[in-house]
Design a protein around this motif. Structure first.
Motif, short mmCIF file in Angstrom:
data_model
loop_
_atom_site.label_atom_id
_atom_site.label_comp_id
_atom_site.label_asym_id
_atom_site.label_seq_id
_atom_site.Cartn_x
_atom_site.Cartn_y
_atom_site.Cartn_z
N VAL A 213 20.51 -21.18 4.31
CA VAL A 213 19.65 -20.50 5.33
C VAL A 213 19.31 -19.05 5.01
N ALA A 214 20.58 -18.37 4.78
CA ALA A 214 20.76 -16.84 4.32
C ALA A 214 19.88 -16.62 3.16
N THR A 215 19.83 -17.34 2.05
CA THR A 215 19.06 -16.82 0.99
C THR A 215 17.78 -17.53 0.61
N VAL B 222 29.14 -24.33 5.82
CA VAL B 222 29.10 -22.91 5.10
C VAL B 222 27.88 -23.26 4.02
N LEU B 223 27.84 -24.61 3.44
CA LEU B 223 26.83 -24.69 2.72
C LEU B 223 25.36 -24.44 3.14
N GLY B 224 25.09 -24.93 4.40
CA GLY B 224 23.86 -24.71 5.28
C GLY B 224 23.68 -23.40 5.66
N LEU B 225 24.57 -22.54 5.87
CA LEU B 225 24.74 -21.32 6.25
C LEU B 225 24.21 -20.59 5.16
N ALA C 286 13.01 -23.52 1.79
CA ALA C 286 13.69 -23.01 3.05
C ALA C 286 14.02 -24.46 3.89
N LEU C 287 12.96 -25.30 3.71
CA LEU C 287 13.04 -26.51 4.49
C LEU C 287 14.24 -27.35 4.04
N LEU C 288 14.45 -27.33 2.80
CA LEU C 288 15.81 -28.11 2.37
C LEU C 288 17.09 -27.37 2.84
N ALA C 289 16.87 -26.18 3.09
CA ALA C 289 18.29 -25.47 3.45
C ALA C 289 18.33 -25.88 5.19
N LEU C 290 17.46 -26.01 5.80
CA LEU C 290 17.28 -26.56 7.20
C LEU C 290 17.75 -27.82 7.32
N ALA C 291 17.07 -28.74 6.57
CA ALA C 291 17.59 -30.05 6.37
C ALA C 291 19.14 -30.37 6.11
N VAL C 292 19.83 -29.52 5.21
CA VAL C 292 21.21 -29.50 4.95
C VAL C 292 21.98 -29.07 6.08
#
Length: 409
Positions: free
Chosen positions: A174-176, A168-171, A4-10
């Protein structure tokens, strides 16, 4: 590291890229939309204003929304803003797109900091926040130069299409990947606003504004200082900024580790070091190799403050950290604005291109003074109430807390 931290960083990488990349594309934008360079420069000011105003407003508006859902919505708003920018065929529409994207910026980093802290143990919260902000620092190393090169080769709109794709990649990430964030019982707008009555929260915000004002007083005018004073060519500025960006990444991670160990002592040391390196920079700027080395150290020390500043305000806003965290993002941007203004004022009065370094050093010392006051106040609160000779304690005065809790998620 939780994914999840990777998703926030992206997501932070995309947001950081869109914030700063416009600086390298101003000539292309101005020529294509038939406006002057100074007018195109208002696209930067408009974005900053959107961050300062939009962050707290959207956080307040989303107070009754679970934080994961709010982050997804903010990324959707960010995508919409960049899509408008990519499709813009007029200056007004491009400015609109910039402001729409900026509205999501402050709230995302504010709420995202709270979510990042909730994903790890209390002893690692500053490091988790630093990992999220790594996306912002890497944007300066890779996103901004890459986006600038893309825009120069294929037109400035191509850069905004690329940032839209990053959004879009970040969204999706975060969603997944971000776990469900249930709405906390008792969370209310009144509770969020009440934290601004706490002196320690206000001191933390002032520390952020002064500390980051110190960074941008000097960094805003780094190009003319390196070319006019140090003697670098214009073409070398891009690579110097990459070096500065590498320093940002390193400093951000070091600052997170230091804040996890001992928050306030680390901020004392970092702010004092920031003032010192800016004074040194005023002298090393006159020779290329020392100037380049000092630039990297400046970036490292300057961004080492970020995790500590963000953690401090969340710590002092215990129980209602989201709005205070977002307000701290606004404080970063206010520091950017008045630091740059003061540095520019020093140059226009004829003090030379090294003068902003002295301004930055003074602001860093101001931030250090606020930090010391905050630390002394905290120590006084922690030692209150005093013990009497027979071992009993004197009742605490109304409004004085006896401990400082770690931030709640």
């Amino acid at each position: 590291m939780p994914l999840a931290l990777l998703a926030l960083a992206v997501s932070a990488f995309g947001i950081g890229t869109t914030e700063f990349v416009i600086m390298g594309l101003l000539p292309e934008v101005a020529a294509d939309l038939h406006v002057t360079i100074p007018t195109a420069g208002l696209l930067i000011s408009g974005y900053a204003l959107g961050v300062v105003v939009g962050g707290p407003l959207l956080t307040v508006a989303g107070n009754r929304i679970p934080r994961k859902n709010l982050l997804v919505g903010l990324m959707a708003l960010f995508i919409a803003g960049n899509l408008i920018s990519a499709l813009a065929h007029s200056y007004a529409l491009l400015l609109t797109g910039r402001v729409v994207a900026a509205l999501a910026h402050g709230a995302f980093f504010g709420v995202g900091s709270v979510v990042a802290a909730s994903l790890v143990a209390p002893a690692k919260q500053a490091s988790a926040i630093a990992l999220m902000f790594t996306g912002l620092t890497v944007a300066n190393v890779l996103g901004v130069p890459g986006g600038t090169a893309l825009g120069q080769a294929f037109g400035w709109r191509s850069t905004f299409w690329a940032v839209t794709a990053l959004g879009v990649l970040g969204l999706i990430g975060v969603a997944t990947l971000v776990p469900r964030q249930p709405l906390e019982p008792g969370r209310s707008l009144r509770g969020e606003l009440a934290v601004f009555k706490r002196p320690q929260v206000l001191l933390a915000l002032a520390m952020t504004a002064l500390g980051f004002g110190a960074v941008f007083a000097a960094f805003t005018y780094i190009a003319p200082m390196m070319t006019q004073v140090a003697g670098f060519s214009d073409g070398a500025v891009t690579w110097l900024l990459v070096l500065f960006g590498v320093g940002l990444v390193i400093g951000n991670l070091i600052g997170g580790k230091a804040a996890d160990r001992r928050l306030m002592p680390s901020l004392y040391v970092i702010l004092a070091a920031l003032a010192a390196i800016l004074v040194v920079f005023a002298f090393t700027a006159h020779a290329q190799i020392p100037a380049a080395i000092t630039l990297v150290l400046f970036g490292t020390i300057g961004f080492a403050t970020v995790p500590g500043f963000q953690t401090r305000v969340m710590q002092q806003a215990d129980g209602a950290p989201a709005l205070a965290s977002t307000a701290n993002i606004a404080a970063f941007n206010l520091g950017n604005a008045f630091g740059a203004w003061l540095g520019g004022l020093a140059i226009t009065t004829g003090l030379g291109y090294t003068a902003p370094s002295w301004i930055g050093a003074a602001l860093a010392l101001g931030g250090l003074a606020v930090a010391v006051i905050s630390g002394l106040l905290e120590r006084r609160q922690q030692t209150w109430p005093p013990s009497t000779s027979n071992g009993t304690t004197v009742p605490a005065e109304a409004g004085v807390t006896c401990s400082v809790s770690s931030p709640s998620a």
